[in-house]
Design a protein around this motif. Structure first.
Motif, mmCIF file in Angstrom:
data_model
loop_
_atom_site.group_PDB
_atom_site.id
_atom_site.type_symbol
_atom_site.label_atom_id
_atom_site.label_comp_id
_atom_site.label_asym_id
_atom_site.label_seq_id
_atom_site.Cartn_x
_atom_site.Cartn_y
_atom_site.Cartn_z
ATOM 1 N N GLU A 156 5.254 2.722 -0.505
ATOM 2 C CA GLU A 156 5.384 2.503 -1.941
ATOM 3 C C GLU A 156 4.029 2.068 -2.480
ATOM 4 O O GLU A 156 3.487 1.049 -2.049
ATOM 5 N N PHE A 177 0.306 -1.783 -1.728
ATOM 6 C CA PHE A 177 1.327 -0.868 -1.257
ATOM 7 C C PHE A 177 2.257 -1.629 -0.327
ATOM 8 O O PHE A 177 1.931 -2.681 0.219
ATOM 9 N N ASP A 205 7.316 -4.614 -11.339
ATOM 10 C CA ASP A 205 6.416 -3.620 -10.780
ATOM 11 C C ASP A 205 7.031 -2.229 -10.853
ATOM 12 O O ASP A 205 8.242 -2.060 -10.961
ATOM 13 N N ASP A 217 1.481 1.102 -5.696
ATOM 14 C CA ASP A 217 1.444 0.588 -7.057
ATOM 15 C C ASP A 217 1.033 1.708 -7.997
ATOM 16 O O ASP A 217 -0.063 2.267 -7.886
ATOM 17 N N LYS A 257 6.488 1.419 -8.717
ATOM 18 C CA LYS A 257 5.778 1.998 -7.583
ATOM 19 C C LYS A 257 6.258 3.413 -7.303
ATOM 20 O O LYS A 257 7.427 3.739 -7.485
ATOM 21 N N LYS A 275 7.058 6.166 -4.501
ATOM 22 C CA LYS A 275 7.518 6.128 -3.111
ATOM 23 C C LYS A 275 7.412 7.508 -2.486
ATOM 24 O O LYS A 275 7.870 8.495 -3.055
#
Length: 220
Positions: free
Chosen positions: A38, A51, A209, A40, A211, A213
């Motif tokens: 994952e 990450f 956040d 950012d 992210k 993936k």
């Protein structure tokens, strides 16, 4: 750049996130390996963003006992490494399945116990088959300090090579406010026994956040 910032992501991406845990056990002598990372979405790795990478594995010791490993970490450290056993509770030929698991290992660099329960069943949306599952785990460290985690997963298989997954990830830590994240993803078979996953993880409560993936599955 610290060596661990290079070594950890390489290891995580070299190993082939669950074909989703749930109460369904692996068949005897069958193995599942998965890796995800994952990143950012705002900073990215090149801009110094963080990450989170994970490795997940299951192996069927018997048709009623699955051995697994659940490990993950950020760019500078491994935040968890839990080995576990999962077994069915009650009959395995009924639509609604229940399984228990017990794990032990490390979390936050401290010895941890992780008991858990999983409930799930197959479903259908029109002619499209799918499943829904609820996985709850109590990560116990430092004399009952820790977190109660629950993931609710809804998935559909619109074709033989595709899966669409929506997961709600929640946690109730003992030392901070409860949190929740949404994690939709798309999984596609790229070769026999191999799947690629792409999705996002977005905070919705006590987690802001966002992210990207990327994951890979291997079953053999």
């Amino acid at each position: 750049m610290p060596l661990k910032r290079v070594v950890i992501p390489v290891l995580l991406l070299a190993a082939p996130v669950p074909a989703l845990a749930g109460p369904w056990l692996r068949a005897e002598d069958r193995t599942f390996l998965s890796t995800s990372i994952e990143i950012d979405a705002e900073g990215g790795l090149s801009d110094g963003g963080g990450f989170y990478g994970s490795i997940y594995a299951e192996h069927g010791l018997t048709d009623r006992l699955t051995l697994g490993l659940d490990a993950g970490g950020h760019e500078d450290d491994m935040s968890k490494a839990i080995a576990f056993l999962r077994w069915p509770v009650g009959a395995t030929d009924r639509p609604l399945r229940l399984a228990a698991e017990f794990g032990l290992g490390m979390a936050r660099e401290t010895f941890a116990l992780r008991p858990g329960l999983s409930l799930g069943r197959g479903v259908a949306l029109g002619d499209t088959p799918g499943w829904i599952s609820v996985d709850s785990r109590a990560v116990i460290i430092d004399s009952f300090d820790g977190v109660l985690e629950t993931d609710i997963t809804f998935g559909l298989s619109p074709g033989p090579d595709a899966k669409v997954i929506l997961q709600l990830q929640t946690g109730i830590p003992t030392d901070s406010a409860p949190y929740a994240k949404l994690a939709p993803s798309y999984v596609h078979r790229i070769a026999p026994g191999y799947h690629a996953e792409i999705g996002v993880v977005a905070g919705v409560a006590e987690a802001d956040d966002f992210k990207l993936k990327i994951g890979f599955w291997h079953q053999f």
